[in-house]
Design an enzyme around this catalytic site. Structure first.
Site, short mmCIF file in Angstrom:
data_model
loop_
_atom_site.label_atom_id
_atom_site.label_comp_id
_atom_site.label_asym_id
_atom_site.label_seq_id
_atom_site.Cartn_x
_atom_site.Cartn_y
_atom_site.Cartn_z
N LEU A 460 38.13 20.92 28.08
CA LEU A 460 37.46 19.93 28.91
C LEU A 460 37.51 18.59 28.17
CD1 LEU A 460 34.25 21.81 30.14
CD2 LEU A 460 36.35 21.38 31.43
N ASP A 461 37.57 17.49 28.95
CA ASP A 461 37.52 16.16 28.33
C ASP A 461 36.25 16.01 27.52
OD1 ASP A 461 39.81 15.61 29.73
OD2 ASP A 461 38.80 14.48 31.33
N LEU A 462 36.32 15.10 26.55
CA LEU A 462 35.14 14.78 25.74
C LEU A 462 33.94 14.47 26.62
CD1 LEU A 462 33.89 13.77 22.91
CD2 LEU A 462 34.61 11.50 23.72
N THR A 464 33.30 15.31 29.73
CA THR A 464 32.97 16.31 30.74
C THR A 464 32.17 17.44 30.11
OG1 THR A 464 35.04 15.80 31.88
CG2 THR A 464 33.93 17.84 32.50
#
Length: 613
Positions: A460-462, A464
């Site tokens: 997951l993105d930082l 998110t």
């Protein structure tokens, strides 16, 4: 008093001036003083009171958006104000009242541009006329139809030959199975008469009694018959050889038929292709000439730009770029216009801000009213030279916190899997910088030192938050990753987006790739992008925002963020998106549900983690 300097009101409380000029490539946004100036210009754009003869509605049309900029300056008398500029042209004009002018030498460009553009337009008209000639169009259509017919005929011939080849193969196999054995004429090669299945000693065993007498009589009759006619087994072998030869001849016939068809096709192509090739060569030569004239004109136009640094040194624009080839639009961005005007009029630059206004560009990545750092491809070589002589701060870049607060929340754990709720602000894997070691992966390895393999199955993105799945051994990791690759995992995200979405549900499908000039942003690209598909459904509308459930069917980087913000998607950035919208306390995007097949038990299993917003 310079009419292009908008002075702050005497009673206006101004933020402190920065000690040095903030880098135009600063990713964390402009300083407060530049923001205050930008807000004045944005208010004018919002009220459409920019200029009486400039229809600002153009900015809202597709591809009509534009980058604007402000430069806070101090006049020689000590008063502080700001300059304003727009990138390129606005409403087809270089000059708008109240905005700084372009950098080029007007007289030199006026001498070059009309004649040069007329030449280029004339070549373009000739190229278009040549490309639309009825003879060329007819030849192209005839060649296309001929190519399609040739391909169909060859395909049909190949199918017929393949069917006949299979028939020959079966026939050869049958003939080979029934071919007489050299040791036992009249006996198939794959069969043995009774009593002859043993070795040489068995076949040489003598016959006795009546059997021997009958054999001798049979041999005498056979000897007598052979004096007058060919033995039956000899005739059979000759027939088989003839049949095999006929099959070989049929194979050669197929090859000959293929050569005849190809020769016929080549002869037919000769009636069209030379004529078409001559016309296409003329068209390509004209296109090359047009490009050469355009490049030569562009070089001469670039040489009408004389760039001045803060210390007064001057250089031609082309001298600042590798191989003397500035990209299209170089020096026409807002920042170079603003700095050039300040240098020329004795104004000391204090702070700069650039923002986008209007419809987003076709590739996406820009939101009206959001601030952006100077572009690297056009302004990267240009602005550092223009700022020589000023004390400039190093550019700030976004850096994740060295350690995210809070412990890792484990939602499920068994001998195969670990499922966690990743908080926003925590990396999935360690960053490249030595200080960025804190991550989900780092914490999981500390928690499970016995685990083998890569552990994390996806990321997951930082920014998110939500569900992440890890495997405790390599075999489980491979099984889970296969499910993700083959799109067997059902994922559900929830997000708040800016604005009220009118439709209730839909599907977003357009390709994406990284923006090579503005990493890590992703953009829409129909040529080089990879497929990205998301289904969505509205959950709630409140306070000018919409709560949306996203169901990604592919897993591209920033897929949901781009699909939300781009006009081909929802056209509504996710709240708090610092890359594709406007930053905030956090990105309102959360992975709340995952359904997959348990790699250990084979059972379907669903994990849920409600969003914290």
């Amino acid at each position: 008093m310079d009419p292009r300097v908008t002075l702050f009101e005497p009673r206006t409380k101004l933020p402190d001036e920065p000690g040095s000029f903030p880098s135009p490539f600063d990713e964390l946004g402009p300083p407060a003083l530049a923001r205050q100036a930008a807000e004045v210009l944005q208010a004018e754009l919002r009220s459409r009171h920019l200029a009486a003869d400039v229809p600002l509605s153009l900015l809202e049309s597709p591809e009509g958006g534009k980058m604007f900029g402000v430069l806070v300056v101090r006049r020689p008398d000590g008063r502080v104000g700001f300059l304003r500029a727009f990138s390129g042209m606005l409403a087809g004009r270089w000059d708008i009242e109240g905005f700084v002018p372009p950098l080029f030498d007007r007289e030199a460009r006026a001498r070059l541009e009309p004649e040069g553009e007329a030449t280029v337009k004339a070549l373009l008209a000739r190229s278009e006329a040549l490309g639309s000639e009825p003879e060329l169009i007819a030849l192209r259509a005839a060649h296309e139809a001929q190519s399609a017919r040739h391909a169909a005929e060859l395909s049909a011939l190949r199918e017929r030959h393949e069917a006949r080849r299979k028939q020959r193969h079966a026939r050869r196999a049958e003939l080979t199975r029934t071919r007489p054995s050299p040791e036992h004429p009249g006996v198939p090669m794959d069969s043995h008469p009774p009593g002859e299945r043993g070795g040489p000693a068995d076949s040489a065993r003598p016959l006795a009694g009546p059997a021997r007498d009958e054999t001798a009589a049979r041999e005498r009759r056979g000897s007598a018959d052979s004096m007058d006619t060919t033995a039956p087994d000899t005739r059979d072998e000759a027939a088989q050889r003839a049949a095999l030869h006929a099959l070989d001849q049929e194979s050669r016939g197929d090859k000959a038929e293929r050569r005849r068809l190809e020769a016929t096709h080549a002869e037919e192509r000769q009636r069209i292709e030379p004529q078409l090739a001559r016309r296409e060569r003329r068209l390509r030569a004209l296109e090359r000439l047009r490009h050469m004239v355009s490049r030569a004109l562009m070089r001469r136009i670039h040489d009408t730009y004389a760039i001045t640094s803060a210390r007064g040194e001057r250089r031609l624009l082309r001298a600042l770029y590798e191989r003397g080839q500035p990209p299209s639009g170089a020096a026409d961005c807002a920042a170079p216009k603003l700095l050039a005007y300040a240098h020329a009029h004795g104004l000391r630059p204090i702070a700069l801000a650039e923002f986008w206004w209007g419809a987003p560009p076709p590739a996406g990545g820009r939101v009206s009213g959001a601030y952006y750092a100077a572009c690297r491809d056009k302004c990267g070589p240009l602005l550092p030279f223009m700022l020589e002589g000023l004390q400039v701060s190093p550019p700030r870049t976004f850096v994740p916190p060295p350690a995210a607060p809070g412990a890792l929340t484990v939602l499920f754990e068994d001998p195969w899997l670990v499922v966690i709720d990743k908080p926003h602000g925590l990396l999935s894997v360690p960053g490249r910088e030595e200080s960025l070691t804190d991550s989900v992966l780092t914490r999981l390895r500390a928690r499970h030192p016995e685990a083998t393999g890569p552990l994390l199955v996806h990321r997951l993105d930082l920014d998110t938050s939500g569900l992440l799945v890890a495997a405790r051994d390599s075999r489980t990791h491979a099984a889970l990753q296969s499910q993700f690759v083959h799109r067997e995992v059902r994922k559900r995200y929830v997000a708040w987006v800016e604005g009220l979405i009118q439709e209730d549900q839909g599907r977003i499908d357009f390709p994406m790739r990284v923006d090579l000039n503005d990493r890590p942003r992703q953009i829409h690209d129909t040529v080089h992008g990879k497929p990205a598909v998301t289904e969505w459904r509205v959950l709630e509308r409140r306070d000018g925002r919409t709560r949306v459930a996203f169901f990604p069917l592919t897993g591209r980087t920033h897929q949901l963020r781009v699909h939300a913000s781009h006009p081909l998607g929802l056209g509504a950035p996710i709240v708090g998106d610092r890359l594709y919208g406007r930053g905030g306390a956090r990105l309102m995007l959360h992975a709340e549900s995952l359904t997959l097949q348990h790699p250990g038990t084979g059972a379907g299993i669903t994990f849920d983690c409600p969003a914290p917003f």
